[in-house]
Design an enzyme around this catalytic site. Structure first.
Site, PDB file in Angstrom:
ATOM      1  CD  GLU A  94      -3.123  -0.744   0.147  1.00  0.00           C
ATOM      2  OE1 GLU A  94      -3.157   0.383  -0.390  1.00  0.00           O
ATOM      3  OE2 GLU A  94      -3.914  -1.658  -0.140  1.00  0.00           O
ATOM      4  CB  SER A 365     -47.725 -21.641  38.542  1.00  0.00           C
ATOM      5  OG  SER A 365     -48.751 -22.571  38.219  1.00  0.00           O
TER       6      SER A 365
END
Length: 685
Positions: A94, A365
């Site tokens: 790069e 419940s």
């Protein structure tokens, strides 16, 4: 002759004037250049796009996640935690002159211009790493002259303000490697399942080639393109002298194992909590999605990282990843309402629906304690109130309607009290209770405890037939854990903008006393029995090493365990999204998730008994008659009562005389006895 001498003199004057102009222009240029450089140096860089993402922080101030666009991940690492091979590979392909240029490669730019003029097209670029960083951090990728000028300005500023090492570190943490991975650490984890510091030459050269074209060179999309690009990177490293040709050939010959893309789990913890907070502040605080993603907000939350980790681990351990069975867990500190942990499902990547907020599931419940609290707090019933557990047809609505519930497995226990009914989750006793105290009283109590879902005031409400979310259930049980005090759930404590200015602070909320502390404590003592022998939570009692109260709940499609300690109130739900019925085995997953989570979340917190408030009395009761036990009663149990509701008659069913044993109204002494028996149970493994 005189005229002849005059011409050279005039020419000399012109040269002097020209020199003065040139030197003046040069001086002005130097001054202008110096002013420009000084301006660039003192002018702050704009906030980077990545820095604009709002951050979600836990209750220790650590970043949990960022509000970045969907699917985007980024993990920051230091340059020291990146493989030197990856750094060398990136520079070789790069920007070979990275350490020599001032941000611009002038020779490279000139060469690119010549090539582009030759082809009359933009065939070649010459962007340095610094230019790429400036573009990624501050600019769009449009090709305009204005953007180019801004890029040059930001590039110069970056070079002035940061060292080369800092620039390289920022670049490697920012560059895009495809498939939502920003930065080398995220890319390394995604493709190879390892940290960036552990990358070898072959892996480094493959990754270094991707940013050139994240889609074209993606090993997921085009493995052949990625491999060809890898060879270019390796050749570049040979040309720069970083590696030998033999090393390049060896690395190129390695067949790399790329991890399957679908295997990637969302590595951001508390994904469901993040989405919950996103929705919360967008709807309640008028903060837009744009502000969240690019406003640079800091959102300080109540999330406890240890509790959240414990929740996620418990879910992962108990839930089958291949099954469609789903789950939810939400945990609240009852002392202040702070949400400590939230798991809305077993796999966020495959299903983002937050079941912790779902108001479509029947609590079964687990709703019963809310009803029993209503009965205890109103002094209409006590823990020893007896009902006959047998098949019963109930009449309601002025005898115009009937309701006939049944117990699980058609097991009926005969004459039982409330403590026994809670432990065994007896349905007949529950419906008898709601018929005695009235459904409207129960719905009123539920609303006071934080239930916002619509409740149908009918006898079946006692069995939890009205849907309620796990978050609501955890919040309601927190009232029991905090001696009857209601603290609304809190997730966001404070929000600041990018400059640190305060935008929001959660208001201080004083707890609302819903019921007297004594009533809440009486319920807690009865609910501890759920984890004793004979209780519906007994299967996980060995996992719990601290006092815990709770209630299980099962319907055809849902399984629950909602419980609490003095520090945490937690709701766990298990079921299917499409209302499919669950098996008895699937219904048993909720309890171990609750137990494992509770112990792990509180592993650094010493076990505590539930504090005993005033106006609680305890006394020995004959288990058969529900009256005060005397010396001749063969079966006695220590029961607690709200002062003034304890029985006053002695048992005379065993031939004894009344008042041979005085009632044990000394709360502290009786609780000490009970505490010791409980202590042995909690600590014996």
């Amino acid at each position: 002759m005189a005229g002849h001498d005059h011409k050279p003199h005039k020419r000399k004057k012109r040269w002097v004037r020209l020199a003065i102009v040139l030197f003046g222009f040069l001086g002005l240029s130097v001054i202008a250049g110096s002013i420009l450089l000084a301006y660039l140096y003192i002018t702050p860089l704009p906030m980077a796009e990545t820095e604009r993402s709002s951050r979600l922080l836990d209750n220790h101030g650590e970043v949990i996640a960022t509000f970045s666009p969907t699917g985007s991940t980024s993990e920051k690492v230091t340059l020291a935690d990146i493989s030197p091979m990856l750094v060398k590979a990136t520079l070789a392909v790069e920007d070979r002159k990275f350490y020599d240029h001032p941000g611009f490669d002038l020779k490279g730019m000139a060469r690119a211009v010549l090539v582009n003029l030759q082809h009359m097209d933009s065939k070649q670029g010459a962007s340095t790493l610094t230019q790429q960083l400036a573009r990624n951090l501050y600019l769009s990728h449009e090709k305009t002259f204005t953007r180019k000028l801004k890029e040059a300005k930001f590039t110069a500023q970056i070079e002035m303000k940061y060292s080369k090492a800092e620039i390289l570190e920022m670049y490697l943490n920012e560059i895009y490697y495809g498939h939502g991975a920003h930065g080398i650490e995220s890319a390394s984890q995604m493709y190879f399942g390892k940290s960036a510091k552990d990358l070898n030459l072959a892996e480094s050269s493959l990754l270094a080639g991707i940013p050139k074209g994240p889609t074209y060179y993606s090993p997921y999309n085009h493995l052949d393109h990625a491999v060809n690009r890898q060879k270019i990177v390796l050749n570049s490293m040979v040309e720069t002298g970083e590696i030998t040709q033999a090393e390049a050939d060896k690395a190129a010959a390695i067949k790399l194992t790329i991890l399957p893309k679908d295997r990637q789990q969302d590595k951001v913890i508390a994904s469901f909590f993040r989405d919950y907070v996103r929705g919360l502040i967008s709807s309640k605080l008028d903060i837009t999605e744009a502000q969240l993603e690019k406003g640079g907000l800091n959102i300080y939350t109540t999330l406890d990282p240890q509790a959240q980790k414990a929740a996620e681990e418990a879910v992962a351990k108990e839930m089958d990843s291949k099954s469609e069975l789903e789950t939810a867990l939400v945990s609240i500190d009852p002392r202040n309402g702070h949400i400590k942990a939230m798991v809305g499902g077993k796999n966020y990547r495959t299903n983002q629906y937050n079941h912790a907020l779902a108001k479509t599931r029947q609590p079964g419940s687990t709703f019963k304690p809310i009803m029993y609290l209503t009965a205890i707090a109103s002094h209409q019933m006590t823990g020893i109130t007896m009902f006959n557990s047998e098949p019963t047809l109930f009449h309601y609505d002025n005898n115009r309607k009937t309701y006939q519930p049944n117990n699980f497995g058609d097991k009926y226990l005969g004459e039982i009290n409330m403590r026994q009914a809670i432990a065994a989750s007896d349905n007949i006793y529950a419906v008898n209770t709601i018929m005695q105290i009235g459904p409207d009283q129960v719905t009123d109590m539920a609303k006071k405890m934080g239930i916002t879902s619509s409740l149908d005031p009918v006898p079946s409400l006692a069995l939890g037939t009205s849907p309620i979310s796990p978050l609501e259930m955890a919040s309601a049980f927190a009232v029991l854990a905090s001696n009857g005090q209601r603290m609304p759930p809190v997730a966001v404590l404070r929000i600041t903008d990018a400059a640190g200015r305060n935008l929001y602070t959660a208001p201080e909320v004083k707890g609302e006393q819903i019921v007297e502390p004594a009533a809440a404590y009486v319920m807690t003592r009865m609910m501890e029995g759920v984890f004793d022998t004979g209780g519906t939570g007994r299967r996980v009692s060995a996992l719990l090493k601290r006092p815990v109260a709770g209630k299980t709940g099962t319907t055809d499609t849902d399984a629950w365990l909602v419980g609490y300690t003095p520090e945490l109130s937690t709701a766990v739900w298990v079921g299917y999204d499409k209302g499919r019925e669950i098996t008895s085995l699937e219904g048993r997953r909720a309890a171990p998730i609750f137990a494992e989570y509770t112990e792990k979340a509180l592993e650094n917190v010493p076990p505590k008994i539930f504090p005993i408030p005033e106006n609680v009395v305890s006394t020995y009761i004959d288990s058969k008659t529900g009256k005060l036990a005397d010396a001749d009663c063969p079966e006695k149990s220590l029961e607690v009562f709200v002062k003034g509701t304890e029985p006053t008659e002695y048992c005379d069913a065993h031939g004894g005389k009344q008042k041979t044993v005085p009632p044990a109204t000394d709360t502290v002494k009786q609780e000490e006895r009970s505490w010791w028996s409980d202590f042995k149970r909690w600590w014996i493994e």
